[in-house]
Write a protein that holds these residues in place. Structure first.
Motif, PDB file in Angstrom:
ATOM      1  N   SER A   5       0.834  -1.204   0.000  1.00  0.00           N
ATOM      2  CA  SER A   5       0.000   0.000   0.000  1.00  0.00           C
ATOM      3  C   SER A   5       0.867   1.252   0.000  1.00  0.00           C
ATOM      4  CB  SER A   5      -0.930   0.019   1.207  1.00  0.00           C
ATOM      5  OG  SER A   5      -0.182   0.284   2.374  1.00  0.00           O
ATOM      6  N   THR A   8       3.980   4.032  -4.146  1.00  0.00           N
ATOM      7  CA  THR A   8       3.736   4.931  -5.283  1.00  0.00           C
ATOM      8  C   THR A   8       4.840   5.974  -5.322  1.00  0.00           C
ATOM      9  OG1 THR A   8       2.210   6.159  -3.905  1.00  0.00           O
ATOM     10  CG2 THR A   8       1.225   4.658  -5.495  1.00  0.00           C
ATOM     11  N   SER A  11       7.635  11.895  -3.133  1.00  0.00           N
ATOM     12  CA  SER A  11       7.420  13.332  -3.239  1.00  0.00           C
ATOM     13  C   SER A  11       8.770  14.024  -3.347  1.00  0.00           C
ATOM     14  CB  SER A  11       6.685  13.815  -1.997  1.00  0.00           C
ATOM     15  OG  SER A  11       6.828  15.187  -1.896  1.00  0.00           O
ATOM     16  N   ARG A  24       4.696   8.173   0.044  1.00  0.00           N
ATOM     17  CA  ARG A  24       3.558   8.267  -0.848  1.00  0.00           C
ATOM     18  C   ARG A  24       2.554   9.165  -0.144  1.00  0.00           C
ATOM     19  NH1 ARG A  24      -1.309   4.653   0.033  1.00  0.00           N
ATOM     20  NH2 ARG A  24      -1.537   5.585   2.048  1.00  0.00           N
ATOM     21  N   LYS A  25       1.475   9.423  -0.789  1.00  0.00           N
ATOM     22  CA  LYS A  25       0.484  10.270  -0.141  1.00  0.00           C
ATOM     23  C   LYS A  25      -0.171   9.499   0.997  1.00  0.00           C
ATOM     24  CE  LYS A  25       0.877  13.748  -3.000  1.00  0.00           C
ATOM     25  NZ  LYS A  25       1.387  15.060  -2.567  1.00  0.00           N
ATOM     26  N   LEU A  26      -0.262  10.131   2.142  1.00  0.00           N
ATOM     27  CA  LEU A  26      -0.840   9.487   3.310  1.00  0.00           C
ATOM     28  C   LEU A  26      -2.202  10.091   3.614  1.00  0.00           C
ATOM     29  CD1 LEU A  26       2.295   9.705   5.658  1.00  0.00           C
ATOM     30  CD2 LEU A  26       1.497   7.676   4.417  1.00  0.00           C
ATOM     31  N   ASN A  27      -3.166   9.239   3.881  1.00  0.00           N
ATOM     32  CA  ASN A  27      -4.438   9.726   4.416  1.00  0.00           C
ATOM     33  C   ASN A  27      -4.266   9.882   5.924  1.00  0.00           C
ATOM     34  OD1 ASN A  27      -5.570   9.632   1.882  1.00  0.00           O
ATOM     35  ND2 ASN A  27      -6.338   7.537   2.161  1.00  0.00           N
ATOM     36  N   ALA A  50       0.854  14.624   2.426  1.00  0.00           N
ATOM     37  CA  ALA A  50      -0.549  14.424   2.792  1.00  0.00           C
ATOM     38  C   ALA A  50      -1.427  14.135   1.587  1.00  0.00           C
ATOM     39  CB  ALA A  50      -1.068  15.649   3.539  1.00  0.00           C
ATOM     40  N   GLY A  51      -2.240  13.088   1.723  1.00  0.00           N
ATOM     41  CA  GLY A  51      -3.315  12.845   0.778  1.00  0.00           C
ATOM     42  C   GLY A  51      -4.549  13.529   1.350  1.00  0.00           C
ATOM     43  N   SER A  52      -5.482  12.747   1.902  1.00  0.00           N
ATOM     44  CA  SER A  52      -6.625  13.373   2.569  1.00  0.00           C
ATOM     45  C   SER A  52      -6.249  13.682   4.017  1.00  0.00           C
ATOM     46  CB  SER A  52      -7.833  12.438   2.532  1.00  0.00           C
ATOM     47  OG  SER A  52      -7.592  11.334   3.387  1.00  0.00           O
ATOM     48  N   ASP A  89      -3.999   6.184   6.723  1.00  0.00           N
ATOM     49  CA  ASP A  89      -2.687   5.535   6.823  1.00  0.00           C
ATOM     50  C   ASP A  89      -2.009   5.910   8.127  1.00  0.00           C
ATOM     51  OD1 ASP A  89      -2.447   4.485   3.994  1.00  0.00           O
ATOM     52  OD2 ASP A  89      -2.782   6.633   3.621  1.00  0.00           O
TER      53      ASP A  89
END
Ligand code: AMP
Ligand code: GLY
Length: 465
Positions: A5, A8, A11, A24-27, A50-52, A89
């Motif tokens: 998971s 990806t 950054s 990777r982008k983290l929720n 940061a993702g969401s 995450d």
């Protein structure tokens, strides 16, 4: 979390992360609702990782910045369910109550990374007796103390001490369970209130009586990953409600950082005599500590001594420390949570300090408190904010709600924080007070002397030629 998971694109804004933590982008889900959590939310929203970003429960002002989910942050099954629903995450736990309640244990058991210690490590804040015994058996400098469960033995102990003497409820008491008594009668009253009247409920079923430490206080926050840690600049809180440290204690009326009472020599002694022995002892005692360790120290004539540990960021200290951090706090929290902080360092296996970058300058927060605070605060007073913020300032929202007309209104004791950064402490202080002067609500009060101790020290007479 599963390793696939995490796979990806990296950054580009971040320094190379260790292979174990493919960036990777983290929720991100932040737990809490006060000023500290607002600072954490702002840091998360700025993070390239940061993702969401969501908050639970948050407050009325956060809602403009991120989704807020109503929830009791100390209800572990509810937190796990929400984290799963949001595909979080990383869960960042702001206050101590969820930590002591085992929320991190529950999240980790469900495979979700969480920033903050598990319940076992949280005892460093949840039990003052546990901490005093931990410090004593590991020869870490602190005030001499003894615990009591019955009033007769507490009173006998008090009669052997010199004044002032300190009486503390063992458990969590929202920062109110400590009495620094200047007379024997006051100390006896405090012990009776805690042990017999149970004014702090079961938190006062045991009391700690300890010697008074004379000196200047400072807070040192560490982001800990077992034996490795990031040390944030030293800060100083202002606990009394009134100017010149007068009046009753509060949750914190303001803070600034860096605090120069922690000189390089004091810092070295804190690392050698307190921080590293504490982290080594936690590991020896089987406590897997990952999260913030707040070391409250008294700088005494005999060197720095531990006044208290907290297991989360200080509030309002967090609001001045995050703006001073030039590295991404989300990356550091993620690395602490996943056990990988500093694993790229040459001597990673040995523990020790992990270097990070800070901005040059100072940050200040002034707490804007509700009428009545720290007694029962007035609620429902409409808040007026400036249309545009002065340079290098921000408003932090802590005790706020919205009324039926949609106005932001007071809803707690510490309502807002006026935060400013400056190249110098003077500049930061002037900016923070200029911001405070543009904010209004009925009953609003704040201290006029935040950081004065350090500013006055700097105005000390120059040495004679
Ligand atoms: P604590 O909750 O243990 O941090 O205590 C709250 C406040 O009480 C501290 O921030 C200090 O200002 C004061 N205090 C606690 N213990 C001592 C001590 N042994 N000597 C002097 N002041 C203390
Ligand atoms: N500002 C003190 C605390 O957070 O405990």
């Amino acid at each position: 979390m599963s390793s696939d998971s995490l796979a990806t694109a990296a950054s580009p804004a971040l320094s190379p992360a260790p292979a174990a933590v493919a960036p990777r982008k983290l929720n991100i889900l932040i737990l809490g609702s006060g000023g500290r959590e607002h600072a954490l939310l702002r840091a998360a929203l700025k993070s390239p990782l940061a993702g969401s970003v969501a908050v639970a429960p948050g407050n009325a002002a956060f809602e403009r910045e991120a989704p807020c989910h109503p929830l009791d942050a100390a209800d572990a099954p509810a937190v796990v369910a929400l984290a799963k629903k949001l595909a979080a995450d990383l869960v960042v736990v702001g206050p101590e109550a969820p930590l002591a309640a085992g929320v991190v244990d529950a999240l980790e058991d469900a495979g979700i990374a969480a920033y903050g210690p598990r319940a076992a490590g949280s005892r460093l804040e949840a039990s003052k007796v546990f901490t005093k015994e931990f410090l004593a058996r590991n020869n870490i400098p602190t005030a001499l103390g003894r615990s009591h469960t019955d009033l007769a033995s507490a009173l006998a102990d008090l009669r052997t001490r010199s004044l002032p003497v300190v009486v503390k409820a063992d458990g969590l008491a929202a920062g109110k369970g400590v009495v620094v008594a200047h007379t024997l009668a006051e100390a006896e009253q405090a012990a009776a209130d805690m042990l017999e009247k149970r004014v702090f409920g079961d938190s006062g079923a045991r009391v700690l009586i300890e010697d008074f430490l004379d000196g200047e206080e400072a807070s040192i926050m560490l982001m800990v990953c077992r034996r490795r840690y990031v040390m944030l600049p030293a800060s100083q809180d202002h606990k009394r409600v009134g100017d010149g440290d007068t009046g009753p204690n509060t949750g914190g009326m303001g803070a600034y950082a860096p605090a120069d009472v922690v000189t390089p020599e004091v810092r070295r002694r804190v690392v050698e005599e307190i921080v590293e022995p504490t982290l080594a002892a936690l590991e020896r005692e089987g406590i897997d500590y990952r999260g913030t360790l707040y070391v409250g120290i008294m700088v005494t004539a005999g060197g720095p001594k531990v006044v208290e540990f907290n297991v989360r960021f200080g509030d309002p200290e967090c609001e001045v420390l995050l703006p001073l951090l030039a590295d991404d706090p989300v990356r550091l929290m993620w690395e602490c949570a996943t056990g990988s902080l500093g694993s790229g360092e040459r001597e990673a296996g040995c523990g020790g300090e992990v270097p990070v970058k800070f901005r040059d300058g100072s940050a200040v927060i002034i707490t804007l408190a509700a009428g009545g605070y720290p007694g029962t605060p007035r609620k429902g007073d409409v808040i007026s904010l400036p249309a545009a913020l002065p340079a290098e300032t921000q408003v932090i929202a802590a005790g706020v709600a919205r009324d039926a007309a949609g106005n932001l209104v007071t809803a707690g004791g510490r309502v807002l924080g006026a935060v400013a950064f400056g190249a110098t402490l003077r500049e930061a202080v002037d900016r923070a007070y200029a911001l405070a002067a543009q904010i209004h609500f009925d009953g609003m009060h704040y201290r006029r002397d935040i950081a004065a101790r350090q500013l006055n020290r700097r105005r000390a007479p120059a040495p004679l030629p």
